[in-house]
Scaffold this motif. Sequence first.
Motif, PDB file in Angstrom:
ATOM      1  N   ASN A  65      22.063 113.902   7.657  1.00 54.47           N
ATOM      2  CA  ASN A  65      22.412 113.010   8.780  1.00 54.47           C
ATOM      3  C   ASN A  65      21.927 111.592   8.532  1.00 54.47           C
ATOM      4  O   ASN A  65      22.600 110.615   8.888  1.00 54.47           O
ATOM      5  N   ASP A  66      20.757 111.468   7.907  1.00 50.84           N
ATOM      6  CA  ASP A  66      20.234 110.140   7.575  1.00 50.84           C
ATOM      7  C   ASP A  66      21.165 109.436   6.584  1.00 50.84           C
ATOM      8  O   ASP A  66      21.440 108.240   6.709  1.00 50.84           O
ATOM      9  N   LEU A  67      21.681 110.172   5.604  1.00 55.93           N
ATOM     10  CA  LEU A  67      22.593 109.574   4.623  1.00 55.93           C
ATOM     11  C   LEU A  67      23.932 109.201   5.278  1.00 55.93           C
ATOM     12  O   LEU A  67      24.550 108.199   4.918  1.00 55.93           O
ATOM     13  N   VAL A  68      24.364 110.018   6.238  1.00 56.30           N
ATOM     14  CA  VAL A  68      25.590 109.683   6.996  1.00 56.30           C
ATOM     15  C   VAL A  68      25.392 108.355   7.721  1.00 56.30           C
ATOM     16  O   VAL A  68      26.265 107.474   7.704  1.00 56.30           O
ATOM     17  N   ASP A  84      16.443 100.196  -1.678  1.00 52.00           N
ATOM     18  CA  ASP A  84      15.083 100.728  -1.471  1.00 52.00           C
ATOM     19  C   ASP A  84      14.128 100.255  -2.562  1.00 52.00           C
ATOM     20  O   ASP A  84      12.947 100.001  -2.304  1.00 52.00           O
ATOM     21  N   VAL A  85      14.639 100.157  -3.804  1.00 56.60           N
ATOM     22  CA  VAL A  85      13.802  99.657  -4.908  1.00 56.60           C
ATOM     23  C   VAL A  85      13.370  98.222  -4.600  1.00 56.60           C
ATOM     24  O   VAL A  85      12.191  97.864  -4.726  1.00 56.60           O
ATOM     25  N   ALA A  86      14.333  97.410  -4.153  1.00 62.33           N
ATOM     26  CA  ALA A  86      14.044  95.998  -3.843  1.00 62.33           C
ATOM     27  C   ALA A  86      13.030  95.877  -2.709  1.00 62.33           C
ATOM     28  O   ALA A  86      12.174  94.985  -2.703  1.00 62.33           O
ATOM     29  N   ALA A  87      13.123  96.794  -1.743  1.00 61.02           N
ATOM     30  CA  ALA A  87      12.223  96.738  -0.582  1.00 61.02           C
ATOM     31  C   ALA A  87      10.905  97.470  -0.843  1.00 61.02           C
ATOM     32  O   ALA A  87      10.019  97.510   0.011  1.00 61.02           O
ATOM     33  N   ASN A  88      10.807  98.101  -2.032  1.00 60.03           N
ATOM     34  CA  ASN A  88       9.618  98.862  -2.406  1.00 60.03           C
ATOM     35  C   ASN A  88       9.333 100.011  -1.432  1.00 60.03           C
ATOM     36  O   ASN A  88       8.185 100.287  -1.079  1.00 60.03           O
ATOM     37  N   THR A  89      10.421 100.668  -0.975  1.00 58.72           N
ATOM     38  CA  THR A  89      10.264 101.771  -0.009  1.00 58.72           C
ATOM     39  C   THR A  89      10.768 103.106  -0.555  1.00 58.72           C
ATOM     40  O   THR A  89      10.900 104.073   0.190  1.00 58.72           O
ATOM     41  N   LYS A  92       8.645 106.151   0.165  1.00 61.21           N
ATOM     42  CA  LYS A  92       8.148 106.219   1.530  1.00 61.21           C
ATOM     43  C   LYS A  92       8.861 107.354   2.268  1.00 61.21           C
ATOM     44  O   LYS A  92      10.064 107.533   2.116  1.00 61.21           O
ATOM     45  N   GLY A  93       8.107 108.127   3.053  1.00 62.21           N
ATOM     46  CA  GLY A  93       8.734 109.193   3.832  1.00 62.21           C
ATOM     47  C   GLY A  93       9.853 108.626   4.696  1.00 62.21           C
ATOM     48  O   GLY A  93       9.663 107.618   5.353  1.00 62.21           O
ATOM     49  N   GLY A  94      11.005 109.283   4.655  1.00 54.60           N
ATOM     50  CA  GLY A  94      12.115 108.833   5.493  1.00 54.60           C
ATOM     51  C   GLY A  94      13.013 107.787   4.851  1.00 54.60           C
ATOM     52  O   GLY A  94      14.028 107.409   5.425  1.00 54.60           O
ATOM     53  N   SER A  95      12.658 107.323   3.634  1.00 55.87           N
ATOM     54  CA  SER A  95      13.545 106.352   2.974  1.00 55.87           C
ATOM     55  C   SER A  95      14.838 107.058   2.565  1.00 55.87           C
ATOM     56  O   SER A  95      14.846 108.261   2.299  1.00 55.87           O
ATOM     57  N   HIS A  96      15.922 106.300   2.518  1.00 52.44           N
ATOM     58  CA  HIS A  96      17.209 106.900   2.153  1.00 52.44           C
ATOM     59  C   HIS A  96      17.146 107.511   0.755  1.00 52.44           C
ATOM     60  O   HIS A  96      17.721 108.567   0.499  1.00 52.44           O
ATOM     61  N   THR A  97      16.427 106.845  -0.147  1.00 48.74           N
ATOM     62  CA  THR A  97      16.345 107.327  -1.532  1.00 48.74           C
ATOM     63  C   THR A  97      15.575 108.644  -1.596  1.00 48.74           C
ATOM     64  O   THR A  97      15.978 109.572  -2.302  1.00 48.74           O
ATOM     65  N   ARG A  98      14.487 108.727  -0.843  1.00 48.92           N
ATOM     66  CA  ARG A  98      13.728 109.988  -0.796  1.00 48.92           C
ATOM     67  C   ARG A  98      14.597 111.099  -0.203  1.00 48.92           C
ATOM     68  O   ARG A  98      14.621 112.234  -0.700  1.00 48.92           O
ATOM     69  N   ASN A  99      15.322 110.766   0.853  1.00 46.74           N
ATOM     70  CA  ASN A  99      16.202 111.763   1.478  1.00 46.74           C
ATOM     71  C   ASN A  99      17.307 112.203   0.521  1.00 46.74           C
ATOM     72  O   ASN A  99      17.696 113.371   0.505  1.00 46.74           O
ATOM     73  N   LEU A 100      17.807 111.257  -0.281  1.00 45.04           N
ATOM     74  CA  LEU A 100      18.829 111.598  -1.284  1.00 45.04           C
ATOM     75  C   LEU A 100      18.277 112.630  -2.273  1.00 45.04           C
ATOM     76  O   LEU A 100      18.952 113.605  -2.605  1.00 45.04           O
ATOM     77  N   PHE A 195      17.998 108.198 -10.625  1.00 46.63           N
ATOM     78  CA  PHE A 195      16.542 108.083 -10.453  1.00 46.63           C
ATOM     79  C   PHE A 195      15.847 107.777 -11.778  1.00 46.63           C
ATOM     80  O   PHE A 195      15.010 106.883 -11.864  1.00 46.63           O
ATOM     81  N   LEU A 196      16.222 108.542 -12.805  1.00 49.67           N
ATOM     82  CA  LEU A 196      15.526 108.431 -14.089  1.00 49.67           C
ATOM     83  C   LEU A 196      15.768 107.076 -14.751  1.00 49.67           C
ATOM     84  O   LEU A 196      14.865 106.514 -15.366  1.00 49.67           O
ATOM     85  N   SER A 197      16.975 106.530 -14.591  1.00 50.65           N
ATOM     86  CA  SER A 197      17.288 105.247 -15.235  1.00 50.65           C
ATOM     87  C   SER A 197      16.494 104.104 -14.609  1.00 50.65           C
ATOM     88  O   SER A 197      16.363 103.027 -15.173  1.00 50.65           O
ATOM     89  N   ARG A 198      15.952 104.342 -13.426  1.00 55.31           N
ATOM     90  CA  ARG A 198      15.128 103.323 -12.762  1.00 55.31           C
ATOM     91  C   ARG A 198      13.639 103.658 -12.830  1.00 55.31           C
ATOM     92  O   ARG A 198      12.820 103.051 -12.162  1.00 55.31           O
ATOM     93  N   GLY A 199      13.328 104.671 -13.636  1.00 55.17           N
ATOM     94  CA  GLY A 199      11.931 105.055 -13.823  1.00 55.17           C
ATOM     95  C   GLY A 199      11.294 105.645 -12.571  1.00 55.17           C
ATOM     96  O   GLY A 199      10.071 105.624 -12.399  1.00 55.17           O
ATOM     97  N   LEU A 200      12.133 106.218 -11.688  1.00 51.91           N
ATOM     98  CA  LEU A 200      11.610 106.756 -10.421  1.00 51.91           C
ATOM     99  C   LEU A 200      11.154 108.203 -10.547  1.00 51.91           C
ATOM    100  O   LEU A 200      10.394 108.689  -9.720  1.00 51.91           O
ATOM    101  N   GLY A 201      11.669 108.909 -11.568  1.00 53.75           N
ATOM    102  CA  GLY A 201      11.351 110.340 -11.694  1.00 53.75           C
ATOM    103  C   GLY A 201      12.032 111.137 -10.588  1.00 53.75           C
ATOM    104  O   GLY A 201      12.563 110.580  -9.629  1.00 53.75           O
ATOM    105  N   VAL A 202      12.035 112.463 -10.735  1.00 56.90           N
ATOM    106  CA  VAL A 202      12.675 113.308  -9.723  1.00 56.90           C
ATOM    107  C   VAL A 202      11.735 114.406  -9.216  1.00 56.90           C
ATOM    108  O   VAL A 202      12.141 115.290  -8.477  1.00 56.90           O
TER     109      VAL A 202
END
Length: 204
Positions: A65-68, A84-89, A92-100, A195-202
């Motif tokens: 629902n958050d992604l919708v 989210d990378v630009a905002a450094n979030t 963070k719990g609840g970030s769209h990227t974390r939810n993805l 995720f991996l191409s941005r060095g975020l890990g999974v």
Amino acid sequence: MADNHKPLRKISEAFKELEATVNSQTPDDLEVASFSRACSLISPLFGCLGIAFKFGEMDYVAKVNDLVEASKSVGTLQAMVERDVAANTVKKGGSHTRNLLLVKRGVDMVKVLFEQILVTDGNSLKNPATKAYAQVFAAHHGWAIKKAVAAGMYLLPTKAQLLQKLNEDEPSARIQMQSYITASAPVILYIDKLFLSRGLGVDW
């Protein structure tokens, strides 16, 4: 019978469309809207599996629902992660990227579940569901959730009951499950690469 009553078919068709996008010449254009719509079709499946996957159903539905919601203000998954990378979030719990990332795990778990159902004889879903949970979610869950899931595994529907809830017979269900497995694999890979191409890990 109308396709509306065939959730498995709707899931596999939606993921075939995502697969076509990911495999196209411009794979950066996977839209948040089409991805979240396809993922929302999986939600009822968690419900059909009963108490063992209650954590998955509640958590997964909220994240989808958050992604919708996100799709109303951002076009592609890539742009959403970049924001989210630009905002450094990102973490963070609840970030769209974390939810993805968490939604991707749900998609992956269903893929492994279907793979295990297809290679497991008999009417019990306990082994397929246990393996799918262990492979995708267990490492990310604390003791309390693991204990609840393990207890819930004894209350899973049988394969016959699951197919009945999904309004499928076994031959057609096998075709749709295989179709979803094939179509979801490149989509999962695409998100991992995002995720991996941005060095975020999974693994967080």
